[in-house]
Motif scaffolding. Sequence first.
Motif, PDB file in Angstrom:
ATOM      1  N   SER A   1      52.560  74.304   6.627  1.00  0.00           N
ATOM      2  CA  SER A   1      52.400  73.048   5.626  1.00  0.00           C
ATOM      3  C   SER A   1      53.722  72.150   6.180  1.00  0.00           C
ATOM      4  O   SER A   1      53.814  71.573   5.063  1.00  0.00           O
ATOM      5  CB  SER A   1      52.469  74.210   4.590  1.00  0.00           C
ATOM      6  N   ALA A   2      53.771  71.112   7.158  1.00  0.00           N
ATOM      7  CA  ALA A   2      54.537  70.550   7.430  1.00  0.00           C
ATOM      8  C   ALA A   2      54.580  69.215   7.341  1.00  0.00           C
ATOM      9  O   ALA A   2      52.734  69.187   7.791  1.00  0.00           O
ATOM     10  CB  ALA A   2      55.732  70.879   8.745  1.00  0.00           C
ATOM     11  N   THR A   3      54.761  68.049   6.869  1.00  0.00           N
ATOM     12  CA  THR A   3      54.438  66.621   7.270  1.00  0.00           C
ATOM     13  C   THR A   3      55.056  66.073   8.552  1.00  0.00           C
ATOM     14  O   THR A   3      56.172  66.455   8.872  1.00  0.00           O
ATOM     15  CB  THR A   3      54.650  66.830   6.161  1.00  0.00           C
ATOM     16  N   LEU A   4      53.558  65.715   9.331  1.00  0.00           N
ATOM     17  CA  LEU A   4      54.351  64.917  10.358  1.00  0.00           C
ATOM     18  C   LEU A   4      55.126  63.333  10.494  1.00  0.00           C
ATOM     19  O   LEU A   4      54.453  62.716   9.644  1.00  0.00           O
ATOM     20  CB  LEU A   4      53.381  65.103  12.334  1.00  0.00           C
ATOM     21  N   VAL A   5      55.521  63.254  10.556  1.00  0.00           N
ATOM     22  CA  VAL A   5      56.766  61.776  11.155  1.00  0.00           C
ATOM     23  C   VAL A   5      56.565  61.080  12.543  1.00  0.00           C
ATOM     24  O   VAL A   5      57.348  61.863  12.740  1.00  0.00           O
ATOM     25  CB  VAL A   5      58.070  61.397   9.988  1.00  0.00           C
ATOM     26  N   TYR A   6      55.891  60.618  12.303  1.00  0.00           N
ATOM     27  CA  TYR A   6      55.502  60.114  14.156  1.00  0.00           C
ATOM     28  C   TYR A   6      54.838  58.680  14.331  1.00  0.00           C
ATOM     29  O   TYR A   6      53.430  59.119  15.392  1.00  0.00           O
ATOM     30  CB  TYR A   6      55.466  61.361  15.365  1.00  0.00           C
ATOM     31  N   GLU A  62      48.838  60.408  16.352  1.00  0.00           N
ATOM     32  CA  GLU A  62      47.061  60.104  15.467  1.00  0.00           C
ATOM     33  C   GLU A  62      47.335  60.853  14.016  1.00  0.00           C
ATOM     34  O   GLU A  62      46.336  60.896  13.470  1.00  0.00           O
ATOM     35  CB  GLU A  62      46.036  60.465  16.294  1.00  0.00           C
ATOM     36  N   LYS A  63      48.380  61.921  14.650  1.00  0.00           N
ATOM     37  CA  LYS A  63      48.331  62.711  12.894  1.00  0.00           C
ATOM     38  C   LYS A  63      49.556  62.233  12.672  1.00  0.00           C
ATOM     39  O   LYS A  63      50.020  63.307  11.346  1.00  0.00           O
ATOM     40  CB  LYS A  63      48.943  63.824  13.225  1.00  0.00           C
ATOM     41  N   ASN A  64      50.211  61.197  12.007  1.00  0.00           N
ATOM     42  CA  ASN A  64      50.695  60.969  11.638  1.00  0.00           C
ATOM     43  C   ASN A  64      50.862  60.552  10.813  1.00  0.00           C
ATOM     44  O   ASN A  64      49.768  60.235   9.547  1.00  0.00           O
ATOM     45  CB  ASN A  64      51.674  59.421  12.344  1.00  0.00           C
ATOM     46  N   GLY A  65      52.316  61.394   9.034  1.00  0.00           N
ATOM     47  CA  GLY A  65      51.372  61.660   8.375  1.00  0.00           C
ATOM     48  C   GLY A  65      50.816  62.318   7.328  1.00  0.00           C
ATOM     49  O   GLY A  65      50.161  63.035   6.287  1.00  0.00           O
ATOM     50  N   GLN A  66      50.327  63.423   8.665  1.00  0.00           N
ATOM     51  CA  GLN A  66      48.903  64.152   8.168  1.00  0.00           C
ATOM     52  C   GLN A  66      50.511  65.504   7.982  1.00  0.00           C
ATOM     53  O   GLN A  66      51.252  65.654   8.336  1.00  0.00           O
ATOM     54  CB  GLN A  66      48.284  64.541   9.172  1.00  0.00           C
ATOM     55  N   THR A  67      49.331  66.855   7.234  1.00  0.00           N
ATOM     56  CA  THR A  67      50.230  68.017   6.654  1.00  0.00           C
ATOM     57  C   THR A  67      49.447  68.998   6.748  1.00  0.00           C
ATOM     58  O   THR A  67      47.886  69.060   7.230  1.00  0.00           O
ATOM     59  CB  THR A  67      50.695  68.617   5.532  1.00  0.00           C
ATOM     60  N   PHE A  68      49.929  69.946   8.437  1.00  0.00           N
ATOM     61  CA  PHE A  68      48.934  70.723   9.100  1.00  0.00           C
ATOM     62  C   PHE A  68      50.117  72.177   9.892  1.00  0.00           C
ATOM     63  O   PHE A  68      51.313  72.335   9.320  1.00  0.00           O
ATOM     64  CB  PHE A  68      48.983  70.399  10.047  1.00  0.00           C
ATOM     65  N   HIS A  93      45.968  73.608   7.371  1.00  0.00           N
ATOM     66  CA  HIS A  93      47.206  74.405   6.414  1.00  0.00           C
ATOM     67  C   HIS A  93      46.035  75.890   6.721  1.00  0.00           C
ATOM     68  O   HIS A  93      44.508  75.880   6.925  1.00  0.00           O
ATOM     69  CB  HIS A  93      47.089  74.615   5.447  1.00  0.00           C
ATOM     70  N   ASP A  94      46.792  76.477   7.189  1.00  0.00           N
ATOM     71  CA  ASP A  94      46.075  78.420   6.861  1.00  0.00           C
ATOM     72  C   ASP A  94      44.426  78.480   8.278  1.00  0.00           C
ATOM     73  O   ASP A  94      43.468  79.441   8.564  1.00  0.00           O
ATOM     74  CB  ASP A  94      44.847  78.438   6.084  1.00  0.00           C
ATOM     75  N   SER A  95      44.880  77.266   8.881  1.00  0.00           N
ATOM     76  CA  SER A  95      43.720  77.213  10.297  1.00  0.00           C
ATOM     77  C   SER A  95      44.069  78.332  11.405  1.00  0.00           C
ATOM     78  O   SER A  95      43.583  78.311  12.130  1.00  0.00           O
ATOM     79  CB  SER A  95      43.215  75.982  10.721  1.00  0.00           C
ATOM     80  N   ILE A  96      45.187  78.260  11.200  1.00  0.00           N
ATOM     81  CA  ILE A  96      45.757  79.267  13.146  1.00  0.00           C
ATOM     82  C   ILE A  96      46.138  80.518  11.835  1.00  0.00           C
ATOM     83  O   ILE A  96      47.066  81.463  10.932  1.00  0.00           O
ATOM     84  CB  ILE A  96      47.086  78.738  13.664  1.00  0.00           C
ATOM     85  N   GLY A 101      57.117  75.033   6.045  1.00  0.00           N
ATOM     86  CA  GLY A 101      57.811  73.648   6.181  1.00  0.00           C
ATOM     87  C   GLY A 101      57.124  72.671   4.592  1.00  0.00           C
ATOM     88  O   GLY A 101      56.901  71.797   5.488  1.00  0.00           O
ATOM     89  N   SER A 102      56.476  74.134   3.791  1.00  0.00           N
ATOM     90  CA  SER A 102      56.505  73.150   2.916  1.00  0.00           C
ATOM     91  C   SER A 102      57.402  71.971   2.599  1.00  0.00           C
ATOM     92  O   SER A 102      58.882  72.319   2.165  1.00  0.00           O
ATOM     93  CB  SER A 102      55.596  73.964   1.603  1.00  0.00           C
ATOM     94  N   ASN A 103      57.224  70.788   1.987  1.00  0.00           N
ATOM     95  CA  ASN A 103      58.113  69.850   1.431  1.00  0.00           C
ATOM     96  C   ASN A 103      59.163  69.235   2.470  1.00  0.00           C
ATOM     97  O   ASN A 103      60.672  69.101   2.589  1.00  0.00           O
ATOM     98  CB  ASN A 103      59.019  69.838   0.314  1.00  0.00           C
TER      99      ASN A 103
END
Length: 421
Positions: free
Chosen positions: A8-13, A17-23, A38-41, A51-53
């Motif tokens: 549940s970390a939010t990407l800042v990059y 392509e996944k910038n701003g997404q939580t995964f 989230h919870d897919s792995i 990685g929340s927040n």
Amino acid sequence: MDKILIKSATLVYPGHEKNGQTFDILLEDGVIKAYGEHDSISDDGVAVIDGSNQFLAPGFFDLNANFGEPGLETKETIRSGCAAAMAGGFTGVAIQPNTQPPLHSRSEVSTLINGAKEELVSIYPIGAISKDRSGNDLAELYDMKLAGAAAFSNGNKSIQQAGLMSRALLYCKGFDGLVMAFAEDYSISNQAPMNEGEVSTYLGIKGNPNLAEEIMIARDLALAVYHGAPIHFSTISTSGSVALIREAKQKGIRVTCDVSAHHLVLTDDLVKSFDSHYKVNPPLRTQADIEALKTGLLDGTIDAIVSQHTPQEVEYKRVEFEIAKNGIIALQTVLPLVLRAGLPLVTLIEKLAINPRKILNIPLPRLDVGEMANLVLFNPEEKWIFDAQTNKSKSGNSPFYQSELTGKVTLVINKHKQYKG
């Protein structure tokens, strides 16, 4: 390293392509094995990090840090400097040539690179422009480039001879070398210990005017234009410098620049305390300069934010302000200071992780399955105390020592190694 699952970390990059997404992202021995929603792995048999927040980003890269080694190991060794860097979220650091002997030949550059091979942090030596940093004769620039020098600078000694700077720009252009200029005209600044202005007048201390920096930037821009060579300005500090570089960029001149994190939050008013930890070079300026620097960051005039990490032994700081040495330890306080400055997270990552690598033509970390991870996980709201227990540097010269800071690095991964904050 074992398997690590960051959930549940939010990407800042910016640009990814996944910038701003939580995964969730799965790492094994420092290599990215999978990432998804989230919870897919599956988290069976892996160390899970919540990685929340928190925010995941490419490892930070510092364009301006000082380690003492070689010769000044009482200030900072390669090992202690790398420890401070990774605690601050940095996976790459460009080291200034302010050592004894200076990084002015193939030998010193190779020594620094070899000494850091086993560290989590990747080291990029910056070779001295002049022999012994004396400002008289060019050093062995091309030999240093072949040995691994990432760029060339005279460190904290500004090149006073226009002819030498001219030759350095022309020579480096021939092999795609980059000159990083520290701008200060000593005949104007008189190397005074603080900013020239109302506070210096009130305290009766000689001041270093904005003009000393700006006139040197104007000179070096003219030289860069004359030779058609790129130039980078290190640690600019005044509103006039921002205006000069903004105009140069609008004209298509190949110029980049950076600012230190402490110049975004500290003003010369703090010198009223005569605390030598506020003595830096360039000196702390005014709030008007700070606002101009922030605007320059937001509009793209200023490309990067640096630590200007400058460790000093206690005997060089616990003296009268006017004779104290310049500098503060800063690798661990960059993130809290940039957050305090109020910059958006996307801007923060652009200036701390992406643009510094672009300036030195270093490949950006890749966030793809099968790639070696080069990542930092940080919590922008977590509070911590910067003190003898948390400080990783060999020195303790910081105005933020014993202070509560907001913004903490919780995990750094690079070169198949990890650091947990």
